[in-house]
Structure formats: structure tokens, C-alpha cells
Design a protein around this motif. Structure first.
Motif, mmCIF file in Angstrom:
data_model
loop_
_atom_site.group_PDB
_atom_site.id
_atom_site.type_symbol
_atom_site.label_atom_id
_atom_site.label_comp_id
_atom_site.label_asym_id
_atom_site.label_seq_id
_atom_site.Cartn_x
_atom_site.Cartn_y
_atom_site.Cartn_z
ATOM 1 N N PHE A 27 -33.278 -44.034 -36.727
ATOM 2 C CA PHE A 27 -31.949 -44.610 -36.833
ATOM 3 C C PHE A 27 -31.683 -45.409 -35.499
ATOM 4 O O PHE A 27 -30.913 -46.401 -35.513
ATOM 5 C CB PHE A 27 -31.019 -43.458 -36.776
ATOM 6 N N ARG A 28 -32.487 -45.191 -34.522
ATOM 7 C CA ARG A 28 -32.264 -45.950 -33.387
ATOM 8 C C ARG A 28 -32.715 -47.280 -33.513
ATOM 9 O O ARG A 28 -32.174 -48.154 -32.983
ATOM 10 C CB ARG A 28 -32.960 -45.240 -32.093
ATOM 11 N N VAL A 29 -33.696 -47.476 -34.516
ATOM 12 C CA VAL A 29 -34.129 -48.839 -34.683
ATOM 13 C C VAL A 29 -33.079 -49.746 -35.348
ATOM 14 O O VAL A 29 -32.893 -50.696 -35.072
ATOM 15 C CB VAL A 29 -35.449 -48.684 -35.657
ATOM 16 N N ILE A 30 -32.299 -49.026 -36.222
ATOM 17 C CA ILE A 30 -31.099 -49.702 -36.822
ATOM 18 C C ILE A 30 -30.316 -50.391 -35.875
ATOM 19 O O ILE A 30 -29.739 -51.546 -35.801
ATOM 20 C CB ILE A 30 -30.397 -48.728 -37.749
ATOM 21 N N GLY A 31 -29.817 -49.408 -34.831
ATOM 22 C CA GLY A 31 -29.091 -50.002 -33.786
ATOM 23 C C GLY A 31 -29.633 -51.101 -32.973
ATOM 24 O O GLY A 31 -28.985 -52.010 -32.734
ATOM 25 N N GLU A 32 -30.736 -50.768 -32.469
ATOM 26 C CA GLU A 32 -31.516 -51.778 -31.484
ATOM 27 C C GLU A 32 -31.461 -53.194 -32.070
ATOM 28 O O GLU A 32 -31.601 -54.061 -31.525
ATOM 29 C CB GLU A 32 -32.646 -51.022 -30.949
ATOM 30 N N ASN A 33 -32.174 -53.080 -33.325
ATOM 31 C CA ASN A 33 -32.444 -54.407 -33.958
ATOM 32 C C ASN A 33 -31.390 -55.250 -35.120
ATOM 33 O O ASN A 33 -31.406 -56.177 -35.082
ATOM 34 C CB ASN A 33 -34.000 -54.274 -34.912
ATOM 35 N N LEU A 34 -30.487 -54.258 -35.420
ATOM 36 C CA LEU A 34 -29.592 -54.866 -36.635
ATOM 37 C C LEU A 34 -28.074 -54.948 -35.642
ATOM 38 O O LEU A 34 -27.087 -55.326 -36.262
ATOM 39 C CB LEU A 34 -29.446 -54.106 -37.690
ATOM 40 N N GLY A 35 -28.011 -54.563 -34.237
ATOM 41 C CA GLY A 35 -26.577 -54.744 -33.755
ATOM 42 C C GLY A 35 -25.780 -53.729 -34.188
ATOM 43 O O GLY A 35 -24.471 -53.948 -33.926
ATOM 44 N N PHE A 36 -25.912 -52.550 -34.816
ATOM 45 C CA PHE A 36 -24.971 -51.613 -35.041
ATOM 46 C C PHE A 36 -24.644 -50.515 -34.151
ATOM 47 O O PHE A 36 -25.790 -50.362 -33.079
ATOM 48 C CB PHE A 36 -25.524 -50.902 -36.530
ATOM 49 N N ASP A 37 -23.668 -49.904 -33.991
ATOM 50 C CA ASP A 37 -23.403 -48.953 -33.263
ATOM 51 C C ASP A 37 -23.860 -47.530 -33.932
ATOM 52 O O ASP A 37 -23.494 -47.040 -34.766
ATOM 53 C CB ASP A 37 -21.886 -48.946 -32.750
ATOM 54 N N VAL A 38 -24.754 -46.903 -33.358
ATOM 55 C CA VAL A 38 -25.205 -45.661 -33.849
ATOM 56 C C VAL A 38 -25.208 -44.464 -33.039
ATOM 57 O O VAL A 38 -25.314 -44.597 -31.766
ATOM 58 C CB VAL A 38 -26.696 -45.701 -33.914
ATOM 59 N N LYS A 39 -24.730 -43.321 -33.225
ATOM 60 C CA LYS A 39 -24.800 -42.208 -32.806
ATOM 61 C C LYS A 39 -25.239 -40.811 -33.406
ATOM 62 O O LYS A 39 -25.114 -40.915 -34.698
ATOM 63 C CB LYS A 39 -23.166 -41.813 -32.495
ATOM 64 N N ILE B 21 -23.132 -44.462 -38.005
ATOM 65 C CA ILE B 21 -23.321 -45.917 -37.911
ATOM 66 C C ILE B 21 -22.161 -46.956 -38.251
ATOM 67 O O ILE B 21 -21.493 -46.577 -39.231
ATOM 68 C CB ILE B 21 -24.350 -46.230 -39.175
ATOM 69 N N SER B 22 -21.851 -47.701 -37.443
ATOM 70 C CA SER B 22 -20.844 -48.635 -37.342
ATOM 71 C C SER B 22 -20.842 -49.964 -37.003
ATOM 72 O O SER B 22 -21.759 -50.195 -36.309
ATOM 73 C CB SER B 22 -19.269 -47.835 -36.654
ATOM 74 N N LYS B 23 -20.223 -50.722 -37.512
ATOM 75 C CA LYS B 23 -20.006 -52.131 -37.265
ATOM 76 C C LYS B 23 -19.012 -52.820 -37.703
ATOM 77 O O LYS B 23 -18.736 -52.841 -38.926
ATOM 78 C CB LYS B 23 -21.446 -52.707 -37.522
ATOM 79 N N ASP B 24 -18.131 -53.570 -36.741
ATOM 80 C CA ASP B 24 -16.925 -53.983 -37.219
ATOM 81 C C ASP B 24 -15.863 -52.988 -37.971
ATOM 82 O O ASP B 24 -15.593 -52.036 -37.488
ATOM 83 C CB ASP B 24 -17.115 -55.268 -38.244
ATOM 84 N N SER B 25 -15.453 -53.232 -39.228
ATOM 85 C CA SER B 25 -14.685 -52.133 -39.870
ATOM 86 C C SER B 25 -15.495 -51.328 -40.789
ATOM 87 O O SER B 25 -14.845 -50.443 -41.451
ATOM 88 C CB SER B 25 -13.647 -53.018 -40.881
ATOM 89 N N LYS B 26 -16.691 -51.402 -40.765
ATOM 90 C CA LYS B 26 -17.699 -50.540 -41.749
ATOM 91 C C LYS B 26 -18.136 -49.418 -40.976
ATOM 92 O O LYS B 26 -18.911 -49.485 -40.018
ATOM 93 C CB LYS B 26 -18.632 -51.566 -42.341
ATOM 94 N N SER B 27 -18.139 -48.115 -41.380
ATOM 95 C CA SER B 27 -18.753 -47.134 -40.958
ATOM 96 C C SER B 27 -19.392 -46.248 -42.120
ATOM 97 O O SER B 27 -18.905 -46.154 -42.919
ATOM 98 C CB SER B 27 -17.609 -45.926 -40.253
ATOM 99 N N ILE B 28 -20.671 -45.739 -41.418
ATOM 100 C CA ILE B 28 -21.501 -44.728 -42.409
ATOM 101 C C ILE B 28 -21.808 -43.631 -41.711
ATOM 102 O O ILE B 28 -22.105 -43.498 -40.724
ATOM 103 C CB ILE B 28 -22.888 -45.816 -42.758
ATOM 104 N N GLU B 29 -21.435 -42.370 -42.684
ATOM 105 C CA GLU B 29 -21.987 -41.255 -41.994
ATOM 106 C C GLU B 29 -23.046 -40.556 -43.154
ATOM 107 O O GLU B 29 -22.897 -40.423 -44.045
ATOM 108 C CB GLU B 29 -20.671 -40.096 -42.007
ATOM 109 N N LEU B 30 -24.214 -40.173 -42.273
ATOM 110 C CA LEU B 30 -25.274 -39.469 -42.782
ATOM 111 C C LEU B 30 -25.658 -38.075 -42.370
ATOM 112 O O LEU B 30 -25.498 -38.198 -41.102
ATOM 113 C CB LEU B 30 -26.551 -40.497 -42.730
ATOM 114 N N ILE B 31 -26.004 -37.240 -43.181
ATOM 115 C CA ILE B 31 -26.255 -35.774 -42.602
ATOM 116 C C ILE B 31 -27.739 -35.578 -43.042
ATOM 117 O O ILE B 31 -27.967 -35.825 -44.100
ATOM 118 C CB ILE B 31 -25.254 -34.916 -43.364
ATOM 119 N N VAL B 32 -28.461 -34.899 -41.920
ATOM 120 C CA VAL B 32 -29.894 -34.905 -42.387
ATOM 121 C C VAL B 32 -29.990 -33.897 -43.447
ATOM 122 O O VAL B 32 -29.194 -32.781 -43.631
ATOM 123 C CB VAL B 32 -30.452 -34.184 -41.151
ATOM 124 N N ASN B 33 -31.032 -33.977 -44.569
ATOM 125 C CA ASN B 33 -31.298 -33.450 -45.575
ATOM 126 C C ASN B 33 -30.284 -33.241 -46.693
ATOM 127 O O ASN B 33 -30.171 -32.752 -47.726
ATOM 128 C CB ASN B 33 -31.874 -32.036 -45.286
#
Length: 505
Positions: free
Chosen positions: A59-71, A81-93
Motif C-alpha cells: 500500500f505504500r507503493v500506492i502513496g509514493e507513486n500515485l500521489g495518494f495519502d495512505v495511512k 487511502i485518500s486524495k481530494d474528495s475520495k477516500s477508501i478504507e480497506l481492512i486486512v483479510n
């Protein structure tokens, strides 16, 4: 002797297992991701992997290369994962994700591998508006941002190279699998072509409604070769220098070997429509319209550039066919959400949203066919997949008057009711009218007219709404939505709402 033989067998087994594991590890680390022509770089201990057909990236690759804010929230095992007005929440498994507060299903969940969280790159990218395509032959994922052109290295042939003829191959094909210069019964129509351009186009959608075959494409312009054949009667559409979009060939279509067919029930002039990657040298897509009897046709495309090709069977021998919306008719585009490898949400009893959406859209089409002042188009008329941008582009290219996207919702088991979404102020009046009829048709709780930043109602240029007819996660809503009577009521309500908004009696 027996002991020695056993030890030799055991040693051979161990060597074989190590070899298999090495090959599997090599394959897992061999997936590449190309962003706007540049390969994404990852550290040695964070390889890109393929899990059950889904490309997974740290998931860090997503933030570093695509310019998203990842936590990363360690305690709850959440990736944010968020950018502008879009936010995504994922949970392991967990195979559910939350996008701007709405739950969506995942083919494969995020995983924790060697203390590194990996997430499905296609899901995250597409939710953020990035085009994703897959080159199976080279094990490469191509990501294209809105500011970039589609990657030229992606042939769009999906699972690899090779010729797969249309079922029941047509006479007159050359030994190499391509078409010969002339075919028996060929009737060429020079007026059916548009100016050619170099490079391959990608076919991203094929649909049939109102006796019109629609072919959506992206990339280069297409110079179609359209001709009639007899014994049996059929219209052949060859699209040279074109391949299938990897998205269009996902799921069942890919498994079938780059070929498929459309549902043409209810159209007596047509017995079948089939399509395939007819040749790979040059890459050529062929679509065949099997006819019940000889039929005239006309061909037209979007004059502003590549995007939409229409083969219209609504042509008499003496009168040329009018384009969609001819004779002053209002143009309505009905969009059945999801399709093919994208099932949408899964219901309480695992029923698929895509099936409900399509059933209602087809019923709407049957009703609109009886409206003399309305011309309509279905973005998909069977279980095929069309990307969000293609759905919006079809409506824009047709200069439609109204766009209606049909969906079903998901949420907590207690959630119930109907919602109507709009994105632009110009769509609010349409939303209010459509919602009035929707609530009456379903008999479900009224959850109101709401603002929603959905792609298909944001990128369309005409008044557009997205209907969330009911909650499939609720057993009572699901049972209602999959009943014939409610589907008929919803379809009639959609038609009544469209007519009232357009001022048609």
C-alpha cells in the motif's frame, strides 16, 4: 535396498518441491506496473504479486507513486487511502471496502505478507479515476492517469496473443486466419468508413438495443469494414487495427477465449450477435450479426472523433436510417450498472446486483420501444462489462437528453429503502421527478434525493441520475427487487418519470 530407494525418492521429491516453489516465487515477483509509461520501482522486499488473478501491491507503493495519502492503523488492521474528495478504507483479510462511506465488494482482500500490507491495485486505482489494463502475455499492469494517453505497449488483447475465430467460422477466410480480399457474397459500403489512424484501438464495449449495434472504443480511430453475406444471412463488421480492452475481456469472456455473444431476445430480425478477436496480424476484431432474413443497414460514428460506432438496422430499402434522436425524438440512455466480471454488491442470499440492474434496464428498454417520441440506448444489453468512462461517453457522444443509471445498494442488514442521486445542479429536477416514481414503484422506505459524486452522473453532460432502488443486503429488499412484479413496477416508474421530465404525454 528398500531404505535406499525410499531415501532417493524422498530426495527427488524435495528437489521437485524446491523447484516448484522457486518457479512460483519467480512468477509472483515478475509482475510489473507501468504508470504513464514509467515502471513503478519497489524495494527488493516489497515485490508486486499476483493473488488469485488480482495484482497486489504494497500500500505504500500506492502513496509514493500515485500521489495518494495512505495511512496504516495497526490496531484495527485498516488501510486508509485518500486524495481530494475520495477516500477508501480497506481492512486486512476482509472482502468489503468502504469508498466515500459506501460499501463495495472486493474479489480479493488486502493481505499481510511478511509484515507488509498489500492491496489490490485495480480496485484502488479505478476508484481513484485511474485507467487500469492488463497485459497477460507480459505480466504487466498499465496504469494511465486522466492526463495521459492509453499506453501504446498495451495491445488490449487481454490474455495474450493468438487467433480465435468467431464460432462457426465464416467462409472466405485466408489460411492465416485473416480475411481474404473478397469474400463470397460480400457487399462493401464505402460510406461506412471513418478516417484511419495508426496504432491499435481498444474495443471497450459492445451492446445491442433498438435494432442498433453499438461498439464503444478508445484510443485510435477505427476504419470499419462492414459487408453483408448470405447462406445464412448476416452482417459482418471487421475492425482492423483493433483489439479488446482487457477490462472488456475480463471474467467469463477471457475464459471463453476472446469471444462471446450478446442477448438479442425480443428482436425478430436478429438471431445472434457474436464477436471475437478474429486475427492478430493485424489485430482485428470481428462482430457478426446473424439475421433471420436479408436486412439493410447504415453505419455512422461520432463525428468529433473515435468513441462510438453504430450499425443501425432500422433502415428500409427506400428510406435511409436516421441517427439516434432523428426526427426530433428525445434521446434517453439507460445504464445497467456493473456487468460480467464486476458483479456489483452481493445480496443477502448472494444474488448479484449486476443481474438486477440488467433485468430492470431491459424492461425499461421494452417499454421505451413503444414510445414514439423517445429514442433510447442501453449502455449494455447483456452481461458484458463497460467502464464508467465509456458509459458516460456513450451518452455524451449521442448528445442524450437524459441519462439514468440503475443500481442496488448495500449496507447494514437493517438498511432499507430507495435513494436517488444527482451530482450537478442541472440534474436536481430530474432526480426529484425520478425519485417520486421510484419510491411509489418499490413500496420501500423513502431515503430521499441525495448528492453523490459518482462518475457516470458527474461526467455526463446532460441531466443524469443514479437510482439505488433498494438494499440487497436486506433480505426483504432483496426479495422485493428480484420479484418480477417489483421489477416491472420499477421499469414503468422509470419510464413515467422520464416522460414527465421531458414533457411527453
Amino acid at each position: 535396498m528398500k531404505k535406499t530407494g525410499f531415501l532417493l525418492f524422498l530426495l527427488l521429491f524435495i528437489v521437485m518441491m524446491v523447484s516448484v516453489q522457486d518457479r512460483a516465487a519467480a512468477a509472483a515477483g515478475n509482475v510489473q506496473i507501468i504508470l504513464d509509461g514509467n515502471e513503478l520501482k519497489v524495494s527488493k522486499d516489497t515485490k508486486v504479486t499476483n493473488v488469485n488473478g488480482s495484482t497486489m501491491v504494497p500500500f505504500r507503493v500506492i502513496g509514493e507513486n500515485l500521489g495518494f495519502d495512505v495511512k496504516w492503523e495497526q490496531k484495527s488492521q485498516k488501510v486508509l487511502i485518500s486524495k481530494d474528495s475520495k477516500s477508501i478504507e480497506l481492512i486486512v483479510n476482509q472482502k468489503n471496502a468502504t469508498v466515500n462511506g459506501k460499501k463495495l465488494s472486493l474479489d480479493n482482500p488486502p493481505l499481510l505478507q511478511n509484515n507488509i500490507v498489500v492491496v489490490p491495485v485495480r480496485f484502488v486505482s479505478e476508484q481513484m479515476g485511474i485507467h487500469v489494463s492488463w497485459d497477460g502475455a507480459n505480466q504487466t499492469v498499465y496504469l494511465t492517469t486522466a492526463a495521459s494517453d492509453p499506453p501504446k505497449s498495451d495491445s488490449g488483447t487481454g490474455a495474450g496473443n493468438g487467433d480465435v475465430p468467431v464460432p462457426d467460422p465464416l467462409p472466405g477466410t485466408s489460411p492465416s486466419g485473416g480475411t481474404s480480399t473478397t469474400e463470397p457474397g460480400e457487399v462493401s459500403d464505402p460510406s461506412t468508413t471513418v478516417p484511419p489512424t495508426s496504432g491499435n484501438a481498444l474495443i471497450s464495449g459492445i451492446s445491442f438495443s433498438e435494432n442498433r449495434l453499438m461498439i464503444a472504443s478508445q484510443g485510435s480511430s477505427i476504419t470499419p469494414k462492414v459487408f453483408k453475406m448470405s447462406g445464412p444471412d448476416r452482417i459482418v463488421v471487421d475492425l482492423p487495427n483493433a483489439g479488446f480492452s482487457s477490462d472488456f475481456l475480463g471474467g467469463a469472456n477471457a475464459a471463453a477465449g476472446k469471444q462471446g455473444q450478446l442477448d438479442v431476445s425480443g428482436y425478430p430480425d436478429v438471431t445472434n450477435i457474436r464477436y471475437s478477436l478474429f486475427s492478430s496480424s493485424p489485430s482485428t476484431v470481428r462482430v457478426v450479426i446473424d439475421l433471420s432474413s436479408p436486412k439493410e443497414y447504415s453505419v455512422y460514428s461520432d463525428p468529433s472523433g473515435p468513441g462510438l460506432l453504430i450499425i443501425d438496422l432500422n433502415k428500409s430499402d427506400s428510406t435511409p436510417a436516421n441517427p439516434v434522436g432523428g426526427n426530433g425524438k428525445k434521446v434517453v440512455v439507460i445504464d445497467a450498472g456493473h456487468g460480467d466480471q464486476d458483479p456489483g454488491t452481493l445480496g443477502y442470499s448472494k444474488k448479484k446486483e449486476k443481474d438486477f440492474n440488467l433485468a430492470v434496464a431491459q424492461k425499461v428498454g421494452q417499454l421505451l420501444a413503444n414510445e414514439p417520441n423517445i429514442d433510447f440506448v442501453l449502455t449494455r444489453s447483456d452481461d458484458t462489462f463497460l467502464k464508467l468512462e465509456e458509459r458516460a461517453r456513450i451518452a455524451n457522444d449521442l448528445n442524450a437528453d437524459v441519462f439514468v443509471s440503475i443500481h442496488a445498494n448495500s449496507g447494514p442488514i437493517a438498511a432499507s429503502g430507495s435513494e436517488t442521486y444527482y451530482q450537478r445542479d442541472a440534474s436536481k429536477a430530474l432526480a426529484n421527478v425520478m425519485h417520486k416514481y421510484l419510491v411509489t414503484a418499490t413500496g420501500l422506505p423513502d431515503r430521499g434525493v441525495k448528492y453523490g459524486n459518482f462518475h457516470v452522473i458527474r461526467e455526463t453532460k446532460m441531466p443524469a441520475v443514479l437510482l439505488e432502488v433498494g438494499y440487497l443486503s436486506n433480505p426483504k429488499d432483496e426479495a422485493a427487487l428480484f420479484s418480477e412484479s417489483v421489477q416491472n413496477n420499477v421499469a414503468q416508474g422509470i419510464v413515467n418519470g422520464i416522460k414527465e421530465y421531458l414533457g411527453i404525454q
